[in-house]
Design a protein around this motif. Structure first.
Motif, short mmCIF file in Angstrom:
data_model
loop_
_atom_site.label_atom_id
_atom_site.label_comp_id
_atom_site.label_asym_id
_atom_site.label_seq_id
_atom_site.Cartn_x
_atom_site.Cartn_y
_atom_site.Cartn_z
N ARG A 3 0.97 -1.31 0.08
CA ARG A 3 -0.01 -0.06 0.16
C ARG A 3 0.81 1.41 0.21
O ARG A 3 0.72 2.18 -0.90
CB ARG A 3 -0.72 -0.01 1.37
CG ARG A 3 -2.07 0.36 1.29
CD ARG A 3 -3.06 0.27 2.40
NE ARG A 3 -3.76 1.54 2.37
CZ ARG A 3 -4.91 1.72 1.60
NH1 ARG A 3 -5.23 0.72 0.67
NH2 ARG A 3 -5.44 2.86 1.76
N ARG A 7 0.46 4.04 -2.95
CA ARG A 7 0.01 5.04 -2.73
C ARG A 7 1.02 6.18 -2.77
O ARG A 7 0.65 7.22 -3.30
CB ARG A 7 -0.37 5.26 -1.33
CG ARG A 7 -1.70 4.38 -1.04
CD ARG A 7 -2.88 4.73 -1.87
NE ARG A 7 -3.20 6.12 -1.44
CZ ARG A 7 -4.04 6.35 -0.56
NH1 ARG A 7 -4.59 5.35 0.26
NH2 ARG A 7 -4.60 7.75 -0.32
N LYS A 120 -6.01 7.70 13.47
CA LYS A 120 -5.58 6.55 12.74
C LYS A 120 -4.75 5.59 13.42
O LYS A 120 -4.82 4.19 13.18
CB LYS A 120 -4.94 6.98 11.58
CG LYS A 120 -5.38 7.92 10.22
CD LYS A 120 -4.50 8.27 9.31
CE LYS A 120 -4.94 9.38 8.36
NZ LYS A 120 -3.86 9.88 7.70
N ASP A 255 1.04 12.07 0.49
CA ASP A 255 0.33 11.57 -0.74
C ASP A 255 0.18 12.77 -1.58
O ASP A 255 -0.19 12.97 -2.75
CB ASP A 255 -1.18 11.07 -0.27
CG ASP A 255 -1.96 12.03 0.87
OD1 ASP A 255 -1.20 12.31 1.67
OD2 ASP A 255 -3.03 12.51 0.44
N GLY A 280 -3.20 10.19 3.25
CA GLY A 280 -4.51 10.47 3.00
C GLY A 280 -5.24 10.83 4.30
O GLY A 280 -4.91 10.48 5.26
N ASP A 285 -5.43 5.24 5.93
CA ASP A 285 -4.30 5.94 5.21
C ASP A 285 -3.06 6.43 6.38
O ASP A 285 -2.40 7.38 6.35
CB ASP A 285 -4.72 7.37 4.70
CG ASP A 285 -5.83 6.85 3.79
OD1 ASP A 285 -5.75 5.81 2.88
OD2 ASP A 285 -6.53 7.79 3.23
#
Ligand code: GDP
Length: 300
Positions: A3, A7, A120, A255, A280, A285
């Motif tokens: 990922r 990304r 997160k 990002d 993100g 993210d």
């Protein structure tokens, strides 16, 4: 991991592509080396790391003689990984010993993504089976506590908050106390990031830290930096490093920038590893920072 690479590659690999194109020129003259330096500086790699990298590349290209694209890519990959620091400890520690939850303090200037990162990180820990308490010690920014509580509800973490404008240290204390009572695995404390007076910040963060440490060992102080702010971010980083002992860096908004070299310069500046990166605004993210995956993303 996949990922992180996927990304990042969209915005990042301009740097790697640029370097590979320059290195593929038939004659690597002084002007080309200067262009290579400029490319690295534009990507926020920083002056000293840039000079080191160019010096090593020059030597290795000389030894190599004729160069195939694969050889150049391999060489650049190796040198970039060395520069990023493959051996730094990038684990986010949340050791809970003797009934004490692991305590993580999240610091940084407002707007860098502190609250989002705290949410997160809670999600990652909860997904790993941990019980998490969030402490909304950013009592200064209106709505910061609401925002954190929303994250808490979303990811399944309990949020401790105080009155708006209240004492951040007392919220931090309450969060730690609650964490101990609940036998939680981790307590994540979101703090305020007003930078206009350094002494104010110092007093506030210092007090939060002291109050927390009276009750439980502090495992991590994560500094959140916005990757898009470049050299400005480094100035901020220095101020925070003077105020509290930073144990890890979270680079957010990677990002949205091609200036991934900031990873290298900020690690140099503070002497602590980038542990996590924000890719993100969404709950998923946040990725552990992996030097090899990062460099592979740079090289496309
Ligand atoms: P705080 O003031 O430091 O707590 O910052 P917030 O957590 O409120 O974040 C500020 C803004 O940045 C919000 O709009 C977030 O959604 C956004 N943000 C945070 N992290 C990232 C990231 O990694 N990438 C992007 N694109 N946006 C982010």
């Amino acid at each position: 991991l996949v990922r992180l690479r996927a990304r990042l590659s969209r915005s990042q690999n301009a740097l790697g592509k640029g370097l590979l194109t320059l290195l593929s020129r038939e004659h690597l003259d002084e002007d080309t080396w200067e262009e290579i330096e400029d490319t690295l500086l534009t990507a926020d790699v920083g002056v000293q790391p840039t000079q080191e990298l160019v010096e090593r590349l020059r030597e290795r290209v000389k030894v190599l003689g004729t160069r195939t694209p694969e050889e150049l890519r391999g060489l650049l990959r190796e040198e970039l990984i060395k520069l990023v620091g493959p051996d730094m400890d990038r684990t986010v520690h949340t050791e809970n010993e003797a009934g004490c939850p692991g305590i993580v303090m999240v610091v940084g200037v407002n707007g860098t993504g502190k609250t989002t990162t705290t949410g997160k990180l809670a999600r990652v820990l909860v997904a790993d089976g941990n019980t998490v308490v969030l402490g909304a010690a950013d009592t200064f920014r209106a709505a910061a506590a609401d925002q954190l509580q929303t994250w808490g509800e979303r990811v399944g973490a309990h949020t401790v908050r105080g009155p708006e404008g209240g004492d951040p240290a007392s919220v931090a204390f309450d969060a730690v106390k609650e964490g101990i009572e609940m036998s939680a695995d981790a307590v994540l404390i979101d703090t305020a990031g007003r930078l206009h007076t350094k002494t104010g910040l110092m007093d506030e963060l210092g007090k939060v830290k002291r109050v927390v440490e009276k009750h439980a060992p502090l495992d991590e102080v994560l500094l959140v930096l916005d990757a898009t702010t470049g050299q400005n971010g480094l100035v901020q980083a220095r101020v925070f490093a003077e105020v509290v002992d930073i144990t890890g860096i979270v680079l957010t908004k990677l990002d949205g920038t091609a200036k991934g070299g900031i990873v290298i310069s900020v690690q140099r500046e503070l002497g602590v590893p980038v542990k996590l990166v924000g890719l993100g605004e969404g709950a998923d993210d946040l990725a552990p920072f992996e030097p090899e995956a990062f460099v592979d993303a740079l090289l496309g």
